[in-house]
Write a protein that holds these residues in place. Sequence first.
Motif, PDB file in Angstrom:
ATOM      1  N   ARG A 186      57.840  23.414  -6.675  1.00 35.10           N
ATOM      2  CA  ARG A 186      56.979  23.911  -7.750  1.00 35.10           C
ATOM      3  C   ARG A 186      57.632  25.101  -8.445  1.00 35.10           C
ATOM      4  N   ALA A 187      58.234  25.988  -7.644  1.00 34.26           N
ATOM      5  CA  ALA A 187      58.922  27.135  -8.231  1.00 34.26           C
ATOM      6  C   ALA A 187      60.022  26.655  -9.171  1.00 34.26           C
ATOM      7  N   ALA A 188      60.750  25.639  -8.733  1.00 36.08           N
ATOM      8  CA  ALA A 188      61.841  25.119  -9.560  1.00 36.08           C
ATOM      9  C   ALA A 188      61.301  24.464 -10.834  1.00 36.08           C
ATOM     10  N   MET A 189      60.133  23.831 -10.720  1.00 34.90           N
ATOM     11  CA  MET A 189      59.532  23.231 -11.914  1.00 34.90           C
ATOM     12  C   MET A 189      59.185  24.311 -12.933  1.00 34.90           C
ATOM     13  N   ILE A 190      58.602  25.404 -12.445  1.00 35.19           N
ATOM     14  CA  ILE A 190      58.264  26.504 -13.351  1.00 35.19           C
ATOM     15  C   ILE A 190      59.537  27.106 -13.942  1.00 35.19           C
ATOM     16  N   ASP A 191      60.592  27.133 -13.118  1.00 28.64           N
ATOM     17  CA  ASP A 191      61.867  27.655 -13.603  1.00 28.64           C
ATOM     18  C   ASP A 191      62.498  26.741 -14.648  1.00 28.64           C
ATOM     19  N   GLY A 192      61.977  25.530 -14.760  1.00 26.23           N
ATOM     20  CA  GLY A 192      62.474  24.651 -15.816  1.00 26.23           C
ATOM     21  C   GLY A 192      63.434  23.565 -15.354  1.00 26.23           C
ATOM     22  N   ALA A 193      63.553  23.373 -14.045  1.00 24.86           N
ATOM     23  CA  ALA A 193      64.438  22.320 -13.562  1.00 24.86           C
ATOM     24  C   ALA A 193      63.687  20.984 -13.564  1.00 24.86           C
ATOM     25  N   GLY A 194      64.390  19.938 -13.954  1.00 26.24           N
ATOM     26  CA  GLY A 194      63.778  18.604 -14.001  1.00 26.24           C
ATOM     27  C   GLY A 194      63.947  17.868 -12.694  1.00 26.24           C
ATOM     28  N   PHE A 195      63.548  16.599 -12.685  1.00 27.42           N
ATOM     29  CA  PHE A 195      63.566  15.763 -11.481  1.00 27.42           C
ATOM     30  C   PHE A 195      64.927  15.779 -10.782  1.00 27.42           C
ATOM     31  N   PHE A 196      65.980  15.433 -11.512  1.00 23.64           N
ATOM     32  CA  PHE A 196      67.292  15.333 -10.879  1.00 23.64           C
ATOM     33  C   PHE A 196      67.888  16.700 -10.585  1.00 23.64           C
TER      34      PHE A 196
ATOM     35  N   HIS B  71      54.257  21.139 -19.880  1.00 25.10           N
ATOM     36  CA  HIS B  71      55.030  21.296 -18.641  1.00 25.10           C
ATOM     37  C   HIS B  71      55.071  22.764 -18.199  1.00 25.10           C
ATOM     38  N   PRO B  72      55.030  23.001 -16.870  1.00 27.34           N
ATOM     39  CA  PRO B  72      55.018  24.385 -16.363  1.00 27.34           C
ATOM     40  C   PRO B  72      56.100  25.271 -16.966  1.00 27.34           C
ATOM     41  N   SER B  73      57.270  24.712 -17.189  1.00 23.53           N
ATOM     42  CA  SER B  73      58.368  25.552 -17.669  1.00 23.53           C
ATOM     43  C   SER B  73      58.200  25.921 -19.143  1.00 23.53           C
ATOM     44  N   LYS B  74      57.283  25.237 -19.819  1.00 24.70           N
ATOM     45  CA  LYS B  74      57.132  25.498 -21.262  1.00 24.70           C
ATOM     46  C   LYS B  74      55.907  26.355 -21.560  1.00 24.70           C
ATOM     47  N   ARG B  75      55.294  26.931 -20.527  1.00 27.11           N
ATOM     48  CA  ARG B  75      54.089  27.732 -20.754  1.00 27.11           C
ATOM     49  C   ARG B  75      54.393  29.215 -20.814  1.00 27.11           C
ATOM     50  N   ASN B  76      55.663  29.551 -20.595  1.00 24.77           N
ATOM     51  CA  ASN B  76      56.069  30.950 -20.521  1.00 24.77           C
ATOM     52  C   ASN B  76      55.222  31.738 -19.528  1.00 24.77           C
ATOM     53  N   ILE B  77      55.115  31.183 -18.334  1.00 26.01           N
ATOM     54  CA  ILE B  77      54.449  31.871 -17.247  1.00 26.01           C
ATOM     55  C   ILE B  77      55.467  32.015 -16.113  1.00 26.01           C
ATOM     56  N   ARG B 150      62.103  36.583 -16.287  1.00 24.00           N
ATOM     57  CA  ARG B 150      61.754  35.615 -17.332  1.00 24.00           C
ATOM     58  C   ARG B 150      60.970  36.264 -18.470  1.00 24.00           C
ATOM     59  N   LYS B 151      60.505  37.479 -18.285  1.00 29.41           N
ATOM     60  CA  LYS B 151      59.646  38.143 -19.268  1.00 29.41           C
ATOM     61  C   LYS B 151      58.536  37.221 -19.752  1.00 29.41           C
ATOM     62  N   PRO B 152      57.705  36.763 -18.828  1.00 27.11           N
ATOM     63  CA  PRO B 152      56.693  35.775 -19.192  1.00 27.11           C
ATOM     64  C   PRO B 152      55.489  36.404 -19.885  1.00 27.11           C
ATOM     65  N   ASP B 153      54.685  35.549 -20.514  1.00 23.92           N
ATOM     66  CA  ASP B 153      53.427  36.007 -21.107  1.00 23.92           C
ATOM     67  C   ASP B 153      52.431  36.353 -20.015  1.00 23.92           C
ATOM     68  N   VAL B 154      52.418  35.529 -18.989  1.00 23.95           N
ATOM     69  CA  VAL B 154      51.439  35.713 -17.915  1.00 23.95           C
ATOM     70  C   VAL B 154      52.146  35.616 -16.565  1.00 23.95           C
ATOM     71  N   PHE B 155      51.835  36.560 -15.695  1.00 21.84           N
ATOM     72  CA  PHE B 155      52.296  36.488 -14.311  1.00 21.84           C
ATOM     73  C   PHE B 155      51.211  35.881 -13.449  1.00 21.84           C
ATOM     74  N   LEU B 156      51.582  34.968 -12.585  1.00 16.13           N
ATOM     75  CA  LEU B 156      50.621  34.416 -11.647  1.00 16.13           C
ATOM     76  C   LEU B 156      51.078  34.787 -10.244  1.00 16.13           C
TER      77      LEU B 156
END
Lengths: 293, 369
Positions: A186-196, B71-77, B150-156
């Motif tokens: 999940r952390a990696a998903m938030i970081d922007g990494a995709g499936f592969f 997608h989580p990575s595009k929410r700037n969180i 990441r300087k996000p808009d929101v920290f969780l």
Amino acid sequence: MSVASQDTAVKTGGIAKVFIYLILILFALFYLLPLYVMLTNSLKPLSEITGGNMMSLPRDWTIEAWLSAWSTAQVGVSPTGLQPYFVNSILMVVPAVAISTVLGALNGYILTKWRFRGDTLLFGLMLFACFIPFQIVLIPMARILGLLGIAGTTQGLVLVHVVYGIGFSTLYFRNYYASFPTELVRAAMIDGAGFFRIFWRIMLPVSGPIAVVTIIWQFTNIWNDFLFGASFAGLSAMPMTVALNNLVNSSTGVREYNVHFAGAIMAALPTLLVYIVAGRFFVRGLMAGSVKG
Amino acid sequence: MGFLDISHVSKAYGSVQVLHEVDISVEEGEFIVLVGPSGCGKSTLMNMIAGLEPITSGDISIRGQVMNGVHPSKRNIAMVFQSYALYPNMTVAQNMTFGLEMHGVPKAERDKLLADVAKLLQIDHLLARKPGHLSGGQRQRVAMGRALVRKPDVFLFDEPLSNLDAKLRVDMRTEIKKLHQKLGTTIVYVTHDQIEALTLSTRIAVMNKGYIQQLGTPKEIYDTPANLFVATFMGSPAMNILPATVKLRDGLAYAEISDVEGKPQLLQFSQANLASWDGKNVMLGIRPEAITDIDGADRKSKNIQRFSNLVTVTEPAGSDTFVTMTASGRDVVARMRADASVAARDRFEFAINMDKAVVFDPATEARIP
Ligand SMILES: Nc1ncnc2c1ncn2[C@@H]1O[C@H](COP(=O)(O)OP(=O)(O)OP(=O)(O)O)[C@@H](O)[C@H]1O
Ligand SMILES: [Mg+2]
């Protein structure tokens, strides 16, 4: 991931210890005996075997039998030695192991970290594949290979072994990844990494132990397989195990036991080598799944 | 319209509804704490803000943009996990810059951002290490660092301190508060520790069983809890809740409670609008620190009521002494000055600050305003 060494041994007295070691040594000798017989007799001239004692050391050390088994012995109808078949086996085993391991890792990754409806059922079915006896699939498999136009070829054998191996490799990787924290994904998903990218950068780097286990398992099974090789391989794709059988059964005149022994050792060497090189990871990898460390 | 808007958000796993119509509007720079007992849906709500769980119904928007399905990575969180979730195969530096790398930030800029954050969190000397070689507190810092670069808009933050020992937890709490004051970023923070909630937040959302019970400033939550759940969940020791009967005398409302022997005594309410409750039962809520000895009573209070009762136990705790009595059949805890002269089994004159008392409807459990 290191397994803490634990002192779980029970303390025993001196006499008991001697007794235990004696028994252990005895068993070790018993198990080593066949290897001894094979090794010594492969290094003798044939006359020493037929004329004398199987158990004695060679009087005349010679690698004649090894050279013959490798390049000149009669295998089936042609005097080629085992060499071309050894190459066949390598050409079969390397892609089959690589493909089934990679697919198993991907399956394990998906089944644990990208859960979907019915994933447990699917995994159950894949597990089931581990328990299907080889003999049942022979005829349907032959038909499929025929339809695909790869009957009798090395590619055909690779396909058969990959299909059969996926069940086990998936099982190994799934169980290993099940204890891998999902929060990391999940952390990696938030970081922007995709499936592969997650698979490649986060999962694979920590998959060493289980990859070794899978590779050893697959390598040993595929290399040692006889039934599929005998059933599906044409002359040009015949693997080592089948060739060894043909070598032993090619009765032109006298039976060259020393050559047979040498051939048998050759057929066993690659798996031995894999164990020696990767063996210590094997136990570690098997443990890693069960013991949290 | 707030900075982060959670409107009518529900979540169901199959037929199990775990969140019911949650509404929270967060302003920019706020520190919102979601607090509640285990299993009340805090993490679920957090994961929906992050985009890690799909939303069953309702909308979540950040900066006015609806985020459902983004997608989580595009929410700037950025999120800090309870287990820290540091990548074990990467160094601290790689851990912190992985997100930047994935977002295509050039190397030079990554290094600069990394250096800034490492300095801010005082982890410069750890950058080359692997997470396995860090202490719990250091891992915590790295996890925060990874979110900060990441300087996000929101920290969780999902229970970021629960894996630390008690002392470190207090230190890190202060640190997080300082960090928020310095950076002013919007923070949503999950915890089930009510002290953490009270000390850190600008506003608290108290949750139970998938419902927001109350949303308010720490003071509002503490002084005027919306219902019995909030009253007893927030505060330690918990608020004393006693069954009482409302009695009207000369137009003034009194609470009738009984001492340990069952003898009724009257405490005058500070609340003005209890006339309609005459003769009815209510639940009276009094915080431990509102029950003292007479000398220690709050001088600013306009309504100190005396209550004579036997003392069951006294527990000196250094700065305070906790005194227990039985009233209306319930154990009641009072928090007194350390040097209050009170002894177990004595009859004692308690001073109750009724300005701080709250009244609940026993049927709905809601506070009577
Ligand atoms: N994947 C799931 N399937 C079914 N139910 C789930 C799932 N995930 C969570 N739940 C349920 O949703 C509810 C809320 O869970 P959640 O993890 O949000 O609780 P929490 O408030 O974070 O608790 P804690 O303080 O223990 O972390 C729980 O009752 C849980 O059993
Ligand atoms: Mg949680």
